[in-house]
Design a protein around this motif. Structure first.
Motif, short mmCIF file in Angstrom:
data_model
loop_
_atom_site.label_atom_id
_atom_site.label_comp_id
_atom_site.label_asym_id
_atom_site.label_seq_id
_atom_site.Cartn_x
_atom_site.Cartn_y
_atom_site.Cartn_z
N GLU A 1 51.17 5.54 42.18
CA GLU A 1 51.37 5.05 43.83
C GLU A 1 49.18 5.68 43.80
N PRO A 2 48.48 4.78 44.86
CA PRO A 2 47.56 5.40 44.90
C PRO A 2 47.14 6.04 46.03
N VAL A 3 46.30 6.58 45.44
CA VAL A 3 45.72 7.36 47.17
C VAL A 3 44.04 7.69 47.06
N GLU A 4 43.74 6.48 48.41
CA GLU A 4 41.94 6.31 48.29
C GLU A 4 41.88 7.53 48.72
N ARG A 5 40.58 7.97 48.12
CA ARG A 5 39.83 9.50 47.61
C ARG A 5 38.87 8.76 48.27
N ASP A 6 38.01 9.97 48.54
CA ASP A 6 36.61 10.09 48.46
C ASP A 6 35.43 10.63 47.67
N ALA A 7 34.36 11.10 47.90
CA ALA A 7 33.99 11.72 46.47
C ALA A 7 34.47 13.69 46.58
N ALA B 1 53.22 10.58 40.93
CA ALA B 1 53.16 10.08 40.91
C ALA B 1 51.58 9.38 41.36
N ARG B 2 50.54 10.63 42.08
CA ARG B 2 49.60 10.07 42.07
C ARG B 2 48.47 9.63 41.71
N THR B 3 48.22 8.03 41.71
CA THR B 3 46.76 7.86 41.28
C THR B 3 45.37 7.89 42.00
N TYR B 4 44.31 8.99 41.72
CA TYR B 4 43.34 8.60 42.94
C TYR B 4 42.00 7.48 42.39
#
Ligand code: SF4
Length: 391
Positions: free
Chosen positions: A353-359, A54-57
């Motif tokens: 499910e929000p997942v914060e990412r970097d570049a 469900a992860r959404t970056y």
């Protein structure tokens, strides 16, 4: 769903996916030809959930377009100003001006600075190094994702040196990753018709290969919704998949919806939500070796991007401050900036499910799993992470 898949002519594609087999050209054409979009989406979602659950970056990012002067005259572009035009629309940010723009966000937790621009033949090689160094010095905690393959070809031309030789220097100056723009559609016919002056298809591949060999990851794109055909799009995706097999340097695929406003192609209609969802779903299905597929909300609207999270996309890009390219297209109905709360609402409202990412897709902190309702209840006057307002 079995009946629907059979009716859509996609039961064979389904069987291949269940068996872990790679889809081929004919499968790609079947996915484009069926009107049963929900069947295509169902299949894309199987792959999406197999890869990402469900992860959404998402990323807190900032766009800087350092010049709009360009000598390529692509028919689908209204961002550029011709090099010798006297209408006063052309600009070049000095490295200091670009850094000052970035410095305006000093208090914000920006993870990625996305820098792309026109192909300005007057900029010397040192300009690009100084630009990277100035921006990086201003925000050493953020990663710079910059320069399309077309820009990199121009930078090598300005340096009068092979690209492989200058990439380590760009990297040392702060370049962490490259965006995937400039690929358009890998078709000689479309290249000749719409972007003749730009690097050809083979050139794009050569640059991408060199970038990946230098240890710099990139994205890849497809610009759709103009004069391209379905079989050209399938071939485009299969070419990119082949290069990924070779280099494993692509992080994310980004289908880009063409907006004809203020271009030489204003007679063409804008892409529909139906078409946008199909492109995302087919990319997810054919690009079995790409870690991520992005729904670029700024081009397809936040509403369609949200739906795309069930049609194959596991990345929704970011908060995007200062996106000048779509502003230039005149798409005033599109929102240009989302704050973090709004982005999280888009994701959680549809059960993702929000997942914060970097570049580089490193995960920042713990996933944010709380529901929209719980955030709304707990939301104070000052929204955490606020970067901008609805455009
Ligand atoms: S799309 Fe890029 S290369 Fe083409 S005219 Fe616009 S700025 Fe120049």
């Amino acid at each position: 769903m079995q009946d629907q898949l059979r009716r859509a002519g996609l039961d064979g594609v389904h069987a291949k996916l269940l068996a872990g087999q790679r889809l081929d050209f004919d499968d790609g054409m079947r996915l484009y030809r069926t009107p049963e979009l929900t069947a295509v989406g169902y299949l894309a979602n199987l792959v999406r959930e197999r890869r990402s659950g469900a992860r959404t970056y998402y990323v807190r990012n900032l766009h800087v377009n350092y010049t709009n002067i360009c000598n390529k005259f692509c028919k689908f572009c209204s961002f550029y100003a011709a090099p010798n035009s006297t209408d006063g629309k052309g600009y070049v940010l000095t490295p200091e001006e670009a850094a000052a723009r970035v410095a305006q966000y000093a208090g914000e937790p920006i993870r990625e600075i996305h820098m792309v621009a026109g192909i300005n033949p007057k900029l010397p090689y040192l300009y690009y190094l100084d630009l990277l160094r100035a921006v990086k010095a201003t925000r050493p905690d953020a990663q710079i994702k910059a320069f399309t393959m077309i820009e990199l070809a121009q930078i090598a031309r300005a340096a009068r040196r092979p690209l492989a030789e200058i990439l380590p220097e760009l990297k040392a100056a702060g370049l962490a990753a490259c965006p995937g723009g400039g690929a358009e559609v890998f078709s000689d016919r479309v290249h000749e018709e719409l972007f003749r002056a730009k690097l050809d298809n083979q050139g794009w591949f050569d640059v991408a290969r060199a970038v990946h060999a230098a240890g710099i990851p990139s994205n890849a794109t497809l610009l759709y919704g103009h004069i391209e055909t379905q079989d050209e799009k399938v071939r485009h995706l299969l070419h990119i998949r082949e290069l990924q097999d070779e280099t494993v340097g692509f992080m994310c695929f980004v289908p880009l919806a063409f907006d004809p406003s203020n271009t030489e192609l204003t007679h063409l209609p804008v892409t529909t939500g139906y078409a946008n969802l199909r492109e995302i779903a087919i990319a997810r299905l054919l690009l079995d070796n790409f870690p991520h597929v992005k729904a670029f909300w700024i081009m397809i609207t936040p509403a369609v991007a949200q739906m795309a999270l069930w049609y194959g996309a596991d990345d929704i890009d970011g908060t995007v401050s200062h996106y000048e390219i779509t502003h230039a297209l005149g798409t005033t109905s599109h929102r240009q900036v989302l704050n973090t709360e709004q982005l999280l609402d888009l994701i959680t409202e549809v059960g993702r499910e929000p997942v914060e990412r970097d570049a580089l897709y490193n995960v920042m902190g713990e996933p944010r799993a709380e529901s929209r309702e719980s955030r709304v209840e707990g939301r104070g006057a000052a929204a955490e992470g606020r970067i901008g307002t609805w455009g």
